[in-house]
Design a protein around this motif. Structure first.
Motif, PDB file in Angstrom:
ATOM      1  N   ASN A 270      60.462  84.666  65.687  1.00  0.00           N
ATOM      2  CA  ASN A 270      61.597  83.974  66.315  1.00  0.00           C
ATOM      3  C   ASN A 270      61.197  82.553  66.748  1.00  0.00           C
ATOM      4  OD1 ASN A 270      64.302  83.964  67.266  1.00  0.00           O
ATOM      5  ND2 ASN A 270      63.542  84.263  69.348  1.00  0.00           N
ATOM      6  N   LYS A 271      62.179  81.757  67.117  1.00  0.00           N
ATOM      7  CA  LYS A 271      61.972  80.337  67.487  1.00  0.00           C
ATOM      8  C   LYS A 271      61.467  79.545  66.277  1.00  0.00           C
ATOM      9  CE  LYS A 271      61.110  81.429  72.346  1.00  0.00           C
ATOM     10  NZ  LYS A 271      60.600  80.969  73.627  1.00  0.00           N
ATOM     11  N   ARG A 272      61.968  79.912  65.111  1.00  0.00           N
ATOM     12  CA  ARG A 272      61.600  79.232  63.869  1.00  0.00           C
ATOM     13  C   ARG A 272      61.847  77.733  63.974  1.00  0.00           C
ATOM     14  NH1 ARG A 272      65.363  81.559  59.688  1.00  0.00           N
ATOM     15  NH2 ARG A 272      66.813  80.110  60.640  1.00  0.00           N
ATOM     16  N   ASP A 273      62.911  77.357  64.723  1.00  0.00           N
ATOM     17  CA  ASP A 273      63.278  75.943  64.854  1.00  0.00           C
ATOM     18  C   ASP A 273      62.169  75.106  65.485  1.00  0.00           C
ATOM     19  OD1 ASP A 273      64.091  77.693  67.079  1.00  0.00           O
ATOM     20  OD2 ASP A 273      64.667  75.849  68.088  1.00  0.00           O
ATOM     21  N   LEU A 274      61.250  75.758  66.205  1.00  0.00           N
ATOM     22  CA  LEU A 274      60.181  75.019  66.892  1.00  0.00           C
ATOM     23  C   LEU A 274      58.876  75.023  66.088  1.00  0.00           C
ATOM     24  CD1 LEU A 274      60.720  76.358  70.547  1.00  0.00           C
ATOM     25  CD2 LEU A 274      61.498  74.171  69.613  1.00  0.00           C
TER      26      LEU A 274
ATOM     27  N   THR B  60      66.071  82.117  64.242  1.00  0.00           N
ATOM     28  CA  THR B  60      66.243  81.178  65.322  1.00  0.00           C
ATOM     29  C   THR B  60      67.537  81.538  66.047  1.00  0.00           C
ATOM     30  OG1 THR B  60      66.313  78.835  65.867  1.00  0.00           O
ATOM     31  CG2 THR B  60      67.390  79.475  63.826  1.00  0.00           C
ATOM     32  N   HIS B  61      67.640  81.113  67.303  1.00  0.00           N
ATOM     33  CA  HIS B  61      68.805  81.557  68.086  1.00  0.00           C
ATOM     34  C   HIS B  61      70.131  81.036  67.506  1.00  0.00           C
ATOM     35  CE1 HIS B  61      67.796  77.972  70.969  1.00  0.00           C
ATOM     36  NE2 HIS B  61      67.783  77.628  69.714  1.00  0.00           N
ATOM     37  N   ASN B  62      71.197  81.641  67.929  1.00  0.00           N
ATOM     38  CA  ASN B  62      72.546  81.251  67.500  1.00  0.00           C
ATOM     39  C   ASN B  62      72.804  81.440  66.008  1.00  0.00           C
ATOM     40  OD1 ASN B  62      72.919  80.457  70.164  1.00  0.00           O
ATOM     41  ND2 ASN B  62      72.199  78.383  69.715  1.00  0.00           N
TER      42      ASN B  62
ATOM     43  N   PRO C 263      56.918  89.069  76.984  1.00  0.00           N
ATOM     44  CA  PRO C 263      57.962  88.262  77.617  1.00  0.00           C
ATOM     45  C   PRO C 263      58.113  86.880  76.959  1.00  0.00           C
ATOM     46  CG  PRO C 263      56.512  89.210  79.282  1.00  0.00           C
ATOM     47  CD  PRO C 263      55.899  89.506  77.959  1.00  0.00           C
ATOM     48  N   ASN C 264      59.360  86.400  76.982  1.00  0.00           N
ATOM     49  CA  ASN C 264      59.683  85.021  76.585  1.00  0.00           C
ATOM     50  C   ASN C 264      59.728  84.725  75.081  1.00  0.00           C
ATOM     51  OD1 ASN C 264      60.494  82.612  77.855  1.00  0.00           O
ATOM     52  ND2 ASN C 264      58.595  81.632  77.198  1.00  0.00           N
ATOM     53  N   VAL C 265      59.620  85.750  74.243  1.00  0.00           N
ATOM     54  CA  VAL C 265      59.664  85.493  72.804  1.00  0.00           C
ATOM     55  C   VAL C 265      61.097  85.418  72.273  1.00  0.00           C
ATOM     56  CG1 VAL C 265      57.377  86.373  72.175  1.00  0.00           C
ATOM     57  CG2 VAL C 265      59.302  87.955  72.359  1.00  0.00           C
TER      58      VAL C 265
ATOM     59  N   LYS D 189      63.636  88.151  73.053  1.00  0.00           N
ATOM     60  CA  LYS D 189      64.241  89.482  72.846  1.00  0.00           C
ATOM     61  C   LYS D 189      65.682  89.534  73.359  1.00  0.00           C
ATOM     62  CE  LYS D 189      61.121  91.513  75.295  1.00  0.00           C
ATOM     63  NZ  LYS D 189      60.305  90.320  75.579  1.00  0.00           N
ATOM     64  N   SER D 190      65.865  89.084  74.616  1.00  0.00           N
ATOM     65  CA  SER D 190      67.210  89.152  75.208  1.00  0.00           C
ATOM     66  C   SER D 190      68.191  88.314  74.397  1.00  0.00           C
ATOM     67  CB  SER D 190      67.187  88.635  76.643  1.00  0.00           C
ATOM     68  OG  SER D 190      66.172  89.256  77.343  1.00  0.00           O
ATOM     69  N   THR D 191      67.726  87.158  73.978  1.00  0.00           N
ATOM     70  CA  THR D 191      68.584  86.279  73.180  1.00  0.00           C
ATOM     71  C   THR D 191      69.015  86.993  71.900  1.00  0.00           C
ATOM     72  OG1 THR D 191      67.308  84.421  74.051  1.00  0.00           O
ATOM     73  CG2 THR D 191      68.701  83.968  72.135  1.00  0.00           C
TER      74      THR D 191
HETATM   75  P1  G4P Z   1      62.649  87.540  76.380  1.00  0.00           P
HETATM   76  O1  G4P Z   1      63.868  88.391  76.529  1.00  0.00           O
HETATM   77  O2  G4P Z   1      61.796  87.949  75.228  1.00  0.00           O
HETATM   78  O3  G4P Z   1      61.838  87.386  77.629  1.00  0.00           O
HETATM   79  O4  G4P Z   1      63.124  86.046  75.981  1.00  0.00           O
HETATM   80  P2  G4P Z   1      64.540  85.336  76.192  1.00  0.00           P
HETATM   81  O5  G4P Z   1      65.549  85.857  75.237  1.00  0.00           O
HETATM   82  O6  G4P Z   1      64.870  85.333  77.634  1.00  0.00           O
HETATM   83  O7  G4P Z   1      64.158  83.849  75.725  1.00  0.00           O
HETATM   84  C1  G4P Z   1      63.165  83.064  76.379  1.00  0.00           C
HETATM   85  C2  G4P Z   1      63.502  81.583  76.203  1.00  0.00           C
HETATM   86  O8  G4P Z   1      63.418  81.236  74.823  1.00  0.00           O
HETATM   87  C3  G4P Z   1      64.925  81.210  76.651  1.00  0.00           C
HETATM   88  O9  G4P Z   1      64.872  79.878  77.138  1.00  0.00           O
HETATM   89  C4  G4P Z   1      65.692  81.215  75.335  1.00  0.00           C
HETATM   90  O10 G4P Z   1      66.846  80.396  75.379  1.00  0.00           O
HETATM   91  C5  G4P Z   1      64.657  80.642  74.396  1.00  0.00           C
HETATM   92  N1  G4P Z   1      64.867  81.026  72.986  1.00  0.00           N
HETATM   93  C6  G4P Z   1      65.156  82.257  72.493  1.00  0.00           C
HETATM   94  N2  G4P Z   1      65.252  82.216  71.151  1.00  0.00           N
HETATM   95  C7  G4P Z   1      65.024  80.925  70.786  1.00  0.00           C
HETATM   96  C8  G4P Z   1      64.972  80.243  69.508  1.00  0.00           C
HETATM   97  O11 G4P Z   1      65.159  80.818  68.430  1.00  0.00           O
HETATM   98  N3  G4P Z   1      64.684  78.911  69.562  1.00  0.00           N
HETATM   99  C9  G4P Z   1      64.452  78.227  70.723  1.00  0.00           C
HETATM  100  N4  G4P Z   1      64.187  76.936  70.647  1.00  0.00           N
HETATM  101  N5  G4P Z   1      64.500  78.841  71.926  1.00  0.00           N
HETATM  102  C10 G4P Z   1      64.778  80.170  71.948  1.00  0.00           C
HETATM  103  P3  G4P Z   1      64.801  79.560  78.656  1.00  0.00           P
HETATM  104  O12 G4P Z   1      64.551  78.103  78.772  1.00  0.00           O
HETATM  105  O13 G4P Z   1      63.838  80.481  79.334  1.00  0.00           O
HETATM  106  O14 G4P Z   1      66.208  79.949  79.186  1.00  0.00           O
HETATM  107  P4  G4P Z   1      67.597  79.212  78.861  1.00  0.00           P
HETATM  108  O15 G4P Z   1      67.322  77.751  78.946  1.00  0.00           O
HETATM  109  O16 G4P Z   1      68.046  79.621  77.522  1.00  0.00           O
HETATM  110  O17 G4P Z   1      68.441  79.716  79.969  1.00  0.00           O
END
Ligand code: G4P
Length: 287
Positions: free
Chosen positions: A58-62, A87-89, A123-125, A127-129
């Protein structure tokens, strides 16, 4: 490396996963595409047994797209599990993972019973998204509820799929020791043990060695710094982060380097490659 994860926590999470794992038809492990190795949970291979696994980078965009491709191939070849990037969305793409889950469980008849899928990851990878994207609504639970509670709160998805959130709290891998620094650079772990400026220096050294053009362009430097410290000094001068007597304020520079990396402002950067990890593992074993 002295980052401590409470043994009690780890033991509890292991026990809870063990308890619910036999009920699962498939596991989705979410990792950070910038550090697919460092952000794995070391428990997954031993606990999953024969349960099919999809690894989501995940977070391929980065992440650096070429390196993400290398990781996908490495995970599939070396680990023998399916690896997809995300990646999100991207709801359609996320739903594609469920399609793949269906293909990977050919013996399962969804007319008769739901396909039980467990999402896990440190955490933070993201999952919730991912859970919210799949559900099409805010559905991910926060907090650290016991597995049994979570099992009763499975999220219903279309086509008779039940999604289970991670029971307990999963910790990352901190060996080889570079893994801890990479996790800290991405912000996945907040460590009181690792020094903030050391984390930024680790990043700066890596950027100079692997992404020199990106940093020279971003900070308007005339020439590529020789190492991480030289980069930090150069950024301090450019941004006027100077204390008394013109001494570089390395704390402020560290904040900029870490925040800009985390936000993707420095471009798409991966912090590890399969070749790098293989070398580090050999070195760690030799020690
Ligand atoms: P978790 O459940 O695994 O702990 O992770 P969570 O979905 O809370 O995501 C952690 C952070 O990573 C969030 O940002 C989320 O928006 C961001 N994120 C998730 N997927 C992607 C992605 O594909 N690309 C990018 N660039 N970011 C992603 P945050 O700053 O902690 O919260 P928020 O600003 O979204 O509120």
């Amino acid at each position: 490396m002295a980052i401590n994860w409470f043994p009690g926590h780890m033991h509890k999470a292991r026990k809870e996963i063990k308890k619910v794992m036999p009920q699962m038809d498939l596991i989705i492990e979410v990792v950070d595409a910038r550090i697919p190795f460092s952000s794995e949970n070391p428990l997954v291979p031993s606990l999953r047994g024969d349960t099919p696994l999809i690894k989501v980078l995940n977070k391929r965009d980065l992440a650096d797209p070429d390196i993400t491709e290398q990781w996908q191939a490495w995970i599939e070849q070396e680990r023998g599990v399916r690896a997809v990037t995300l990646t999100h969305n991207q709801r359609q793409e996320a739903l594609g993972i469920l399609k793949l889950a269906e293909e990977m469980t050919p013996g399962h008849d969804r007319q008769k019973s739901a396909l039980r899928v467990m999402i896990l990851g440190i955490p933070n990878v993201g999952k919730s998204t991912l859970i919210n994207t799949l559900a099409g609504r805010p559905a991910a639970k926060t907090g650290n509820e016991p597995a049994v509670t979570r099992a009763q709160q499975a999220i219903k998805l279309p086509d008779n799929v039940l999604l289970y959130d991670t029971p307990g709290f999963l910790w990352p891998k901190l060996s080889p020791e570079q893994c801890g620094y990479r996790l800290a650079v991405t912000g996945a772990i907040r460590s009181a043990v690792l020094d903030f400026e050391d984390i930024a220096l680790f990043e700066a050294d890596y950027l100079v060695a692997h992404y020199p053009e990106q940093v020279t362009t971003r900070y308007g430097l005339e020439k590529t710094p020789v190492d991480g410290l030289a980069l930090m000094d150069a950024v301090a001068v450019k941004r006027r982060f100077l204390g008394r007597g013109g001494v570089p304020d390395l704390h402020k520079v560290s904040e900029v380097l870490l925040n800009e990396f985390r936000a993707g402002t420095l471009g798409r950067i991966s912090l590890e490659t399969p070749a790098m990890i293989e070398k580090e593992l050999i070195e760690a074993r030799a020690r």
